[in-house]
Design a protein around this motif. Structure first.
Motif, PDB file in Angstrom:
ATOM      1  N   LEU A 159      56.885 -83.786  -1.017  1.00 25.52           N
ATOM      2  CA  LEU A 159      58.045 -83.566  -0.140  1.00 25.52           C
ATOM      3  C   LEU A 159      59.003 -84.751  -0.181  1.00 25.52           C
ATOM      4  O   LEU A 159      60.211 -84.579  -0.332  1.00 25.52           O
ATOM      5  CB  LEU A 159      57.586 -83.323   1.299  1.00 25.52           C
ATOM      6  CG  LEU A 159      56.983 -81.968   1.590  1.00 25.52           C
ATOM      7  CD1 LEU A 159      56.274 -81.981   2.935  1.00 25.52           C
ATOM      8  CD2 LEU A 159      58.054 -80.887   1.559  1.00 25.52           C
ATOM      9  N   LYS A 160      58.459 -85.960  -0.066  1.00 28.48           N
ATOM     10  CA  LYS A 160      59.309 -87.155  -0.085  1.00 28.48           C
ATOM     11  C   LYS A 160      60.074 -87.257  -1.403  1.00 28.48           C
ATOM     12  O   LYS A 160      61.280 -87.549  -1.410  1.00 28.48           O
ATOM     13  CB  LYS A 160      58.458 -88.415   0.096  1.00 28.48           C
ATOM     14  CG  LYS A 160      57.951 -88.625   1.491  1.00 28.48           C
ATOM     15  CD  LYS A 160      57.146 -89.923   1.490  1.00 28.48           C
ATOM     16  CE  LYS A 160      56.521 -90.240   2.794  1.00 28.48           C
ATOM     17  NZ  LYS A 160      55.761 -91.505   2.743  1.00 28.48           N
ATOM     18  N   ASN A 161      59.389 -87.032  -2.517  1.00 25.71           N
ATOM     19  CA  ASN A 161      60.043 -87.123  -3.828  1.00 25.71           C
ATOM     20  C   ASN A 161      61.170 -86.108  -3.951  1.00 25.71           C
ATOM     21  O   ASN A 161      62.259 -86.429  -4.446  1.00 25.71           O
ATOM     22  CB  ASN A 161      59.032 -86.928  -4.954  1.00 25.71           C
ATOM     23  CG  ASN A 161      58.095 -88.103  -5.100  1.00 25.71           C
ATOM     24  OD1 ASN A 161      58.410 -89.223  -4.708  1.00 25.71           O
ATOM     25  ND2 ASN A 161      56.923 -87.856  -5.649  1.00 25.71           N
ATOM     26  N   GLN A 162      60.930 -84.882  -3.505  1.00 26.67           N
ATOM     27  CA  GLN A 162      61.963 -83.849  -3.583  1.00 26.67           C
ATOM     28  C   GLN A 162      63.119 -84.189  -2.658  1.00 26.67           C
ATOM     29  O   GLN A 162      64.276 -84.077  -3.042  1.00 26.67           O
ATOM     30  CB  GLN A 162      61.360 -82.488  -3.230  1.00 26.67           C
ATOM     31  CG  GLN A 162      62.325 -81.330  -3.319  1.00 26.67           C
ATOM     32  CD  GLN A 162      63.267 -81.286  -2.140  1.00 26.67           C
ATOM     33  OE1 GLN A 162      62.848 -81.286  -1.003  1.00 26.67           O
ATOM     34  NE2 GLN A 162      64.550 -81.255  -2.422  1.00 26.67           N
ATOM     35  N   ILE A 163      62.837 -84.594  -1.433  1.00 27.78           N
ATOM     36  CA  ILE A 163      63.896 -84.918  -0.473  1.00 27.78           C
ATOM     37  C   ILE A 163      64.740 -86.088  -0.979  1.00 27.78           C
ATOM     38  O   ILE A 163      65.963 -86.068  -0.860  1.00 27.78           O
ATOM     39  CB  ILE A 163      63.286 -85.204   0.916  1.00 27.78           C
ATOM     40  CG1 ILE A 163      62.728 -83.901   1.498  1.00 27.78           C
ATOM     41  CG2 ILE A 163      64.306 -85.836   1.842  1.00 27.78           C
ATOM     42  CD1 ILE A 163      61.823 -84.078   2.695  1.00 27.78           C
ATOM     43  N   ASN A 164      64.103 -87.070  -1.570  1.00 27.96           N
ATOM     44  CA  ASN A 164      64.852 -88.217  -2.115  1.00 27.96           C
ATOM     45  C   ASN A 164      65.762 -87.810  -3.268  1.00 27.96           C
ATOM     46  O   ASN A 164      66.725 -88.513  -3.578  1.00 27.96           O
ATOM     47  CB  ASN A 164      63.888 -89.310  -2.563  1.00 27.96           C
ATOM     48  CG  ASN A 164      63.220 -89.988  -1.382  1.00 27.96           C
ATOM     49  OD1 ASN A 164      63.726 -90.005  -0.276  1.00 27.96           O
ATOM     50  ND2 ASN A 164      62.047 -90.551  -1.618  1.00 27.96           N
ATOM     51  N   ALA A 165      65.487 -86.661  -3.902  1.00 28.65           N
ATOM     52  CA  ALA A 165      66.311 -86.176  -5.008  1.00 28.65           C
ATOM     53  C   ALA A 165      67.450 -85.266  -4.550  1.00 28.65           C
ATOM     54  O   ALA A 165      68.260 -84.839  -5.367  1.00 28.65           O
ATOM     55  CB  ALA A 165      65.440 -85.421  -6.012  1.00 28.65           C
ATOM     56  N   CYS A 166      67.546 -84.995  -3.260  1.00 32.19           N
ATOM     57  CA  CYS A 166      68.596 -84.113  -2.748  1.00 32.19           C
ATOM     58  C   CYS A 166      69.964 -84.746  -3.014  1.00 32.19           C
ATOM     59  O   CYS A 166      70.257 -85.828  -2.506  1.00 32.19           O
ATOM     60  CB  CYS A 166      68.399 -83.877  -1.251  1.00 32.19           C
ATOM     61  SG  CYS A 166      69.670 -82.841  -0.489  1.00 32.19           S
ATOM     62  N   PRO A 167      70.829 -84.091  -3.812  1.00 34.07           N
ATOM     63  CA  PRO A 167      72.090 -84.716  -4.206  1.00 34.07           C
ATOM     64  C   PRO A 167      73.112 -84.858  -3.081  1.00 34.07           C
ATOM     65  O   PRO A 167      73.993 -85.716  -3.146  1.00 34.07           O
ATOM     66  CB  PRO A 167      72.618 -83.790  -5.311  1.00 34.07           C
ATOM     67  CG  PRO A 167      71.986 -82.475  -5.042  1.00 34.07           C
ATOM     68  CD  PRO A 167      70.651 -82.779  -4.438  1.00 34.07           C
ATOM     69  N   SER A 168      73.015 -84.064  -2.041  1.00 31.79           N
ATOM     70  CA  SER A 168      74.018 -84.103  -0.970  1.00 31.79           C
ATOM     71  C   SER A 168      73.596 -84.942   0.228  1.00 31.79           C
ATOM     72  O   SER A 168      74.425 -85.268   1.074  1.00 31.79           O
ATOM     73  CB  SER A 168      74.306 -82.681  -0.475  1.00 31.79           C
ATOM     74  OG  SER A 168      73.155 -82.146   0.163  1.00 31.79           O
ATOM     75  N   GLY A 169      72.322 -85.273   0.310  1.00 34.17           N
ATOM     76  CA  GLY A 169      71.819 -85.975   1.481  1.00 34.17           C
ATOM     77  C   GLY A 169      71.596 -85.057   2.674  1.00 34.17           C
ATOM     78  O   GLY A 169      71.378 -85.513   3.790  1.00 34.17           O
ATOM     79  N   ALA A 170      71.631 -83.750   2.440  1.00 26.54           N
ATOM     80  CA  ALA A 170      71.419 -82.783   3.523  1.00 26.54           C
ATOM     81  C   ALA A 170      69.972 -82.782   4.002  1.00 26.54           C
ATOM     82  O   ALA A 170      69.694 -82.407   5.134  1.00 26.54           O
ATOM     83  CB  ALA A 170      71.808 -81.380   3.067  1.00 26.54           C
TER      84      ALA A 170
END
Length: 75
Positions: free
Chosen positions: A53-64
């Protein structure tokens, strides 16, 4: 005030800010077992481990997407 929605599992809360979301699809492509826009709720953090989850969230391009860790005060 910006809208935020929170989705919790035992040790992590996924925070989603819909106004920031650019619908790039990184979340759905990376963890389809967690993110399914057709489901309610559309984010199910219990379907993945915390590190994924952390890895995916850190990859979110918009920061949403962001996260808050839950501290177990009993430890």
């Amino acid at each position: 005030m910006a809208t935020t929605k929170e989705y919790k599992n035992d040790s992590l809360t996924v925070v989603w800010q819909p106004e920031k979301c650019i619908h790039a699809g990184v979340c759905v492509k990376t963890l389809p077992e967690v993110y399914n826009p057709k489901d309610k709720p559309w984010i199910k953090p219990k379907n993945a481990n915390v590190e994924a989850l952390k890895n995916q969230i850190n990859a979110c391009p918009s920061g949403a997407l962001s996260y808050k860790e839950t501290i177990d005060e009993n430890k």
